[in-house]
Scaffold this motif. Structure first.
Motif, PDB file in Angstrom:
ATOM      1  N   ASP A  70       0.810  -1.191   0.203  1.00  0.00           N
ATOM      2  CA  ASP A  70      -0.040  -0.091  -0.068  1.00  0.00           C
ATOM      3  C   ASP A  70       0.962   1.111  -0.129  1.00  0.00           C
ATOM      4  O   ASP A  70       0.359   2.279  -0.769  1.00  0.00           O
ATOM      5  N   TRP A  71       1.820   1.228   0.623  1.00  0.00           N
ATOM      6  CA  TRP A  71       2.745   2.558   0.864  1.00  0.00           C
ATOM      7  C   TRP A  71       3.849   2.547  -0.218  1.00  0.00           C
ATOM      8  O   TRP A  71       3.775   3.689  -0.792  1.00  0.00           O
ATOM      9  N   MET A  72       4.599   1.352  -0.502  1.00  0.00           N
ATOM     10  CA  MET A  72       5.693   1.467  -1.623  1.00  0.00           C
ATOM     11  C   MET A  72       4.815   1.268  -3.163  1.00  0.00           C
ATOM     12  O   MET A  72       5.335   1.757  -4.023  1.00  0.00           O
ATOM     13  N   GLY A  73       3.702   0.673  -2.942  1.00  0.00           N
ATOM     14  CA  GLY A  73       3.052   0.253  -4.374  1.00  0.00           C
ATOM     15  C   GLY A  73       3.593  -0.781  -4.955  1.00  0.00           C
ATOM     16  O   GLY A  73       3.459  -0.835  -6.323  1.00  0.00           O
ATOM     17  N   ILE A  74       4.136  -1.911  -4.458  1.00  0.00           N
ATOM     18  CA  ILE A  74       4.626  -2.742  -4.847  1.00  0.00           C
ATOM     19  C   ILE A  74       3.835  -4.209  -4.654  1.00  0.00           C
ATOM     20  O   ILE A  74       3.925  -4.473  -3.648  1.00  0.00           O
ATOM     21  N   VAL A  75       3.544  -4.715  -5.783  1.00  0.00           N
ATOM     22  CA  VAL A  75       2.990  -6.118  -5.692  1.00  0.00           C
ATOM     23  C   VAL A  75       3.385  -6.848  -6.761  1.00  0.00           C
ATOM     24  O   VAL A  75       2.846  -6.639  -7.993  1.00  0.00           O
ATOM     25  N   LYS A  76       4.058  -8.133  -6.613  1.00  0.00           N
ATOM     26  CA  LYS A  76       4.658  -9.008  -7.532  1.00  0.00           C
ATOM     27  C   LYS A  76       4.230 -10.290  -7.437  1.00  0.00           C
ATOM     28  O   LYS A  76       4.186 -10.688  -6.182  1.00  0.00           O
ATOM     29  N   PRO A  77       4.338 -11.169  -8.142  1.00  0.00           N
ATOM     30  CA  PRO A  77       3.991 -12.678  -7.889  1.00  0.00           C
ATOM     31  C   PRO A  77       5.327 -13.069  -6.996  1.00  0.00           C
ATOM     32  O   PRO A  77       6.155 -12.830  -7.496  1.00  0.00           O
ATOM     33  N   ILE A  78       4.857 -13.827  -5.833  1.00  0.00           N
ATOM     34  CA  ILE A  78       5.972 -14.342  -5.086  1.00  0.00           C
ATOM     35  C   ILE A  78       5.752 -15.999  -5.204  1.00  0.00           C
ATOM     36  O   ILE A  78       4.739 -16.822  -5.185  1.00  0.00           O
ATOM     37  N   GLU A  79       6.913 -16.629  -5.620  1.00  0.00           N
ATOM     38  CA  GLU A  79       6.989 -18.173  -5.719  1.00  0.00           C
ATOM     39  C   GLU A  79       7.443 -18.759  -4.520  1.00  0.00           C
ATOM     40  O   GLU A  79       7.086 -18.238  -3.501  1.00  0.00           O
ATOM     41  N   LYS A  80       7.581 -19.951  -4.751  1.00  0.00           N
ATOM     42  CA  LYS A  80       8.011 -20.930  -3.484  1.00  0.00           C
ATOM     43  C   LYS A  80       9.213 -21.266  -3.610  1.00  0.00           C
ATOM     44  O   LYS A  80       9.854 -21.499  -4.489  1.00  0.00           O
ATOM     45  N   PRO A  81       9.930 -21.368  -2.347  1.00  0.00           N
ATOM     46  CA  PRO A  81      11.466 -21.992  -2.198  1.00  0.00           C
ATOM     47  C   PRO A  81      11.325 -23.231  -2.703  1.00  0.00           C
ATOM     48  O   PRO A  81      10.302 -23.973  -2.683  1.00  0.00           O
ATOM     49  N   LYS A  82      12.619 -23.917  -2.946  1.00  0.00           N
ATOM     50  CA  LYS A  82      12.822 -25.206  -3.396  1.00  0.00           C
ATOM     51  C   LYS A  82      12.203 -26.122  -2.343  1.00  0.00           C
ATOM     52  O   LYS A  82      11.620 -27.270  -2.259  1.00  0.00           O
ATOM     53  N   HIS A  83      12.589 -25.768  -0.830  1.00  0.00           N
ATOM     54  CA  HIS A  83      12.297 -26.818   0.062  1.00  0.00           C
ATOM     55  C   HIS A  83      11.457 -25.802   1.088  1.00  0.00           C
ATOM     56  O   HIS A  83      11.989 -25.093   2.011  1.00  0.00           O
TER      57      HIS A  83
END
Length: 248
Positions: free
Chosen positions: A85-98
């Motif tokens: 909300d403040w920085m205005g950054i929203v990107k897809p977050i993947e999953k770590p390998k483990h």
């Protein structure tokens, strides 16, 4: 460097650090290692591209990612509302390998609060208003990009055995020096005593002898584990920064 060259330098440095630490191995009691510079790279790269694009007066340096902050968003102290909300950054977050089943990666749908991040970014938002106004002269980084877990328990880098710490600290020192060379701050402020110690160690390297003099200081860590931080962290951190001469 031009403005765009600054952010590109910071991005390249983060990629080198990520590749370096990704190859490191850590023994028990560490059960899981998260590197947000891999699975949350889209967010972190955007953060660097947008906010590491100019020289800074002050860089704040934290220890390493928190389980509900940078671990989820890829931004240092990355409390979800602050990043979204403040920085205005929203990107897809993947999953770590483990993935650690006790610390799942939920990204921007994570509803758990990173108290340290809420306090830190909350102070900056209160004092500067917009993210652009804050980042005009300031930047926030983490010294170590890795989060360590003993099952569900968070392990900070200072708790690792000395033999495992040594190569990790060397890589993180080198990255911090590169970031400082890129952004050329007047002040580097440790968020907590350990971060301040690592800043001083990194800048005591003979390789930094030709760099301009940099002022080093610290503020109280905003962790809820600190009784002092629970008694008005924002007021105390502000007092410390004013006393140092970082803020007026």
């Amino acid at each position: 460097m031009t403005t765009s060259a600054l952010s590109l330098s910071a991005i390249a440095a983060a990629q080198r650090l990520s590749q370096h630490v990704e190859a490191m191995r850590f023994a028990a009691p560490v059960t899981h290692i998260y590197n947000p510079l891999t699975y949350a790279w889209a967010t972190h790269e955007t953060y660097l591209r947008r906010f590491a694009s100019s020289k800074k007066k002050t860089i704040f340096v934290g220890m390493n990612p928190g389980p509900f902050g940078m671990v989820q968003t890829g931004v240092p102290f990355g409390e979800v509302p602050a990043v979204r909300d403040w920085m205005g950054i929203v990107k897809p977050i993947e999953k770590p390998k483990h993935e650690n089943p006790k610390r799942p990666i939920e990204g921007f749908v994570c509803t758990r609060s990173e108290v340290s991040g809420r306090r830190l970014w909350g102070l900056f938002a209160q004092r500067f208003g917009s993210a652009d106004a804050f980042f005009q002269d300031h930047f926030v980084a983490n010294y170590c990009p890795l989060a360590f877990f003993d099952n569900g328990r968070n392990l900070t880098p200072d708790k690792l055995p000395a033999a495992e710490q040594a190569p990790l600290l060397a890589a993180c020192d080198a990255h911090l020096r590169t970031l400082i060379d890129t952004l050329q701050p007047q002040w580097v402020i440790g968020v907590g005593a350990w971060a301040e110690t690592r800043i001083r160690m990194a800048l005591s390297d003979p390789a930094t002898s030709d760099t301009p003099e940099i002022n080093i200081g610290r503020i109280l860590h905003p962790s809820p584990a600190s009784p002092a931080a629970n008694r008005g962290w924002a007021e105390e951190a502000t007092r410390q920064l004013v006393e140092l001469g970082v803020w007026v």
